[in-house]
Design a protein around this motif. Sequence first.
Motif, PDB file in Angstrom:
ATOM      1  N   ASP A 159     -21.445   3.342 -14.866  1.00  0.00           N
ATOM      2  CA  ASP A 159     -22.968   2.707 -15.162  1.00  0.00           C
ATOM      3  C   ASP A 159     -23.030   1.394 -15.258  1.00  0.00           C
ATOM      4  O   ASP A 159     -23.927   0.555 -15.219  1.00  0.00           O
ATOM      5  CB  ASP A 159     -23.072   3.224 -16.827  1.00  0.00           C
ATOM      6  CG  ASP A 159     -23.497   4.791 -16.895  1.00  0.00           C
ATOM      7  OD1 ASP A 159     -24.048   5.272 -15.999  1.00  0.00           O
ATOM      8  OD2 ASP A 159     -23.518   5.213 -17.888  1.00  0.00           O
ATOM      9  N   ARG A 181     -26.325   0.930 -13.307  1.00  0.00           N
ATOM     10  CA  ARG A 181     -27.497   0.575 -14.217  1.00  0.00           C
ATOM     11  C   ARG A 181     -27.442  -1.037 -14.525  1.00  0.00           C
ATOM     12  O   ARG A 181     -28.399  -1.466 -14.562  1.00  0.00           O
ATOM     13  CB  ARG A 181     -27.354   1.332 -15.641  1.00  0.00           C
ATOM     14  CG  ARG A 181     -27.776   2.574 -15.499  1.00  0.00           C
ATOM     15  CD  ARG A 181     -28.289   3.238 -16.673  1.00  0.00           C
ATOM     16  NE  ARG A 181     -27.411   2.790 -17.883  1.00  0.00           N
ATOM     17  CZ  ARG A 181     -26.693   3.528 -18.777  1.00  0.00           C
ATOM     18  NH1 ARG A 181     -26.289   4.872 -18.364  1.00  0.00           N
ATOM     19  NH2 ARG A 181     -26.217   2.872 -19.756  1.00  0.00           N
ATOM     20  N   GLN A 214     -31.107  -6.051 -17.069  1.00  0.00           N
ATOM     21  CA  GLN A 214     -29.599  -5.777 -16.717  1.00  0.00           C
ATOM     22  C   GLN A 214     -28.799  -6.881 -17.630  1.00  0.00           C
ATOM     23  O   GLN A 214     -27.699  -6.401 -18.314  1.00  0.00           O
ATOM     24  CB  GLN A 214     -29.237  -5.805 -15.531  1.00  0.00           C
ATOM     25  CG  GLN A 214     -30.004  -4.640 -14.817  1.00  0.00           C
ATOM     26  CD  GLN A 214     -29.589  -4.551 -13.137  1.00  0.00           C
ATOM     27  OE1 GLN A 214     -29.865  -5.822 -12.463  1.00  0.00           O
ATOM     28  NE2 GLN A 214     -29.456  -3.681 -12.675  1.00  0.00           N
ATOM     29  N   ALA A 269     -28.765  -6.287 -21.141  1.00  0.00           N
ATOM     30  CA  ALA A 269     -27.959  -4.976 -21.576  1.00  0.00           C
ATOM     31  C   ALA A 269     -26.402  -5.502 -21.712  1.00  0.00           C
ATOM     32  O   ALA A 269     -25.924  -4.758 -22.594  1.00  0.00           O
ATOM     33  CB  ALA A 269     -28.463  -3.885 -20.650  1.00  0.00           C
ATOM     34  N   TYR A 324     -24.149  -5.136 -24.589  1.00  0.00           N
ATOM     35  CA  TYR A 324     -22.655  -4.416 -24.458  1.00  0.00           C
ATOM     36  C   TYR A 324     -21.860  -5.475 -25.112  1.00  0.00           C
ATOM     37  O   TYR A 324     -20.730  -4.974 -25.926  1.00  0.00           O
ATOM     38  CB  TYR A 324     -22.354  -4.178 -23.034  1.00  0.00           C
ATOM     39  CG  TYR A 324     -21.024  -3.723 -22.785  1.00  0.00           C
ATOM     40  CD1 TYR A 324     -20.633  -2.278 -23.356  1.00  0.00           C
ATOM     41  CD2 TYR A 324     -19.935  -4.398 -22.323  1.00  0.00           C
ATOM     42  CE1 TYR A 324     -19.407  -1.813 -23.200  1.00  0.00           C
ATOM     43  CE2 TYR A 324     -18.654  -3.978 -22.271  1.00  0.00           C
ATOM     44  CZ  TYR A 324     -18.454  -2.665 -22.674  1.00  0.00           C
ATOM     45  OH  TYR A 324     -17.156  -2.283 -22.688  1.00  0.00           O
ATOM     46  N   ASP A 331     -20.366   2.936 -24.946  1.00  0.00           N
ATOM     47  CA  ASP A 331     -21.011   3.116 -23.271  1.00  0.00           C
ATOM     48  C   ASP A 331     -21.868   1.971 -23.098  1.00  0.00           C
ATOM     49  O   ASP A 331     -22.134   1.224 -24.106  1.00  0.00           O
ATOM     50  CB  ASP A 331     -21.801   4.410 -23.474  1.00  0.00           C
ATOM     51  CG  ASP A 331     -21.167   5.684 -23.923  1.00  0.00           C
ATOM     52  OD1 ASP A 331     -19.953   5.749 -23.527  1.00  0.00           O
ATOM     53  OD2 ASP A 331     -21.496   6.484 -24.294  1.00  0.00           O
ATOM     54  N   PRO A 374     -24.926  -0.027 -22.356  1.00  0.00           N
ATOM     55  CA  PRO A 374     -26.229   0.396 -22.855  1.00  0.00           C
ATOM     56  C   PRO A 374     -27.498   0.547 -21.957  1.00  0.00           C
ATOM     57  O   PRO A 374     -27.257   0.344 -20.716  1.00  0.00           O
ATOM     58  CB  PRO A 374     -26.651  -0.943 -23.741  1.00  0.00           C
ATOM     59  CG  PRO A 374     -25.827  -1.838 -23.354  1.00  0.00           C
ATOM     60  CD  PRO A 374     -24.628  -1.143 -22.534  1.00  0.00           C
ATOM     61  N   GLU A 375     -28.409   1.116 -22.219  1.00  0.00           N
ATOM     62  CA  GLU A 375     -29.632   1.351 -21.280  1.00  0.00           C
ATOM     63  C   GLU A 375     -30.333  -0.143 -21.110  1.00  0.00           C
ATOM     64  O   GLU A 375     -30.289  -0.916 -21.968  1.00  0.00           O
ATOM     65  CB  GLU A 375     -30.705   2.493 -22.041  1.00  0.00           C
ATOM     66  CG  GLU A 375     -29.900   3.824 -22.179  1.00  0.00           C
ATOM     67  CD  GLU A 375     -30.009   4.470 -20.939  1.00  0.00           C
ATOM     68  OE1 GLU A 375     -30.529   4.108 -19.731  1.00  0.00           O
ATOM     69  OE2 GLU A 375     -28.940   5.331 -20.909  1.00  0.00           O
ATOM     70  N   CYS A 376     -30.809  -0.174 -19.872  1.00  0.00           N
ATOM     71  CA  CYS A 376     -31.478  -1.160 -19.673  1.00  0.00           C
ATOM     72  C   CYS A 376     -32.878  -1.153 -19.786  1.00  0.00           C
ATOM     73  O   CYS A 376     -33.415   0.123 -19.188  1.00  0.00           O
ATOM     74  CB  CYS A 376     -31.307  -1.491 -17.936  1.00  0.00           C
ATOM     75  SG  CYS A 376     -29.688  -1.921 -17.526  1.00  0.00           S
ATOM     76  N   THR A 377     -33.655  -1.669 -20.797  1.00  0.00           N
ATOM     77  CA  THR A 377     -34.995  -1.563 -20.829  1.00  0.00           C
ATOM     78  C   THR A 377     -35.700  -2.859 -20.509  1.00  0.00           C
ATOM     79  O   THR A 377     -35.219  -3.964 -20.723  1.00  0.00           O
ATOM     80  CB  THR A 377     -35.309  -1.460 -22.370  1.00  0.00           C
ATOM     81  OG1 THR A 377     -34.497  -2.293 -23.221  1.00  0.00           O
ATOM     82  CG2 THR A 377     -34.617  -0.118 -22.874  1.00  0.00           C
TER      83      THR A 377
END
Length: 159
Positions: free
Chosen positions: A8, A12, A119, A122, A126, A151, A153-156
Amino acid sequence: MTQSRQPDFFARLGVADTIEGRFDLILVNAFVVFRRLKQDQAGRDLAQQVFDAMFAGLDQNMREMGIGDVGILKRVRKMSESYHGRIVAYEEGLRDGDDALAAALNRNLYADTEVKPEQLAAMVRYVHLADAALATQKSEDLMKGIIAFPDAPECTPEN
């Protein structure tokens, strides 16, 4: 090292899947580990052993890639210098706020990469999540090599 191999981060969060990108991701994760180890005497004693093992692993990886002894010596010296500079930059980033941490990550982890703002944001999240997660872990577990990282994190997209 294992945490730095999580797909990831590359897929990601936009970390370059190169020797340099992987090395810099190792340093980000090492930073939070060493930050936690400095919290008590047992951890400080372990920190040097972890540092030595980390660079021994890097040395071994370069040998497996066919790099000769002279090349390895130069690269390990450069990596060690890079490590110290990045640790200072990330420590200052945590102290001075998210903009400073983002700048340090952008300058180092994403040096040769076109990173999207989400990114980078994120990755800043992290670092905070990893720092907080490791801060709560027991010294006894760390001494046994039990480290629980969050983990990626998600990218928003930023609004």
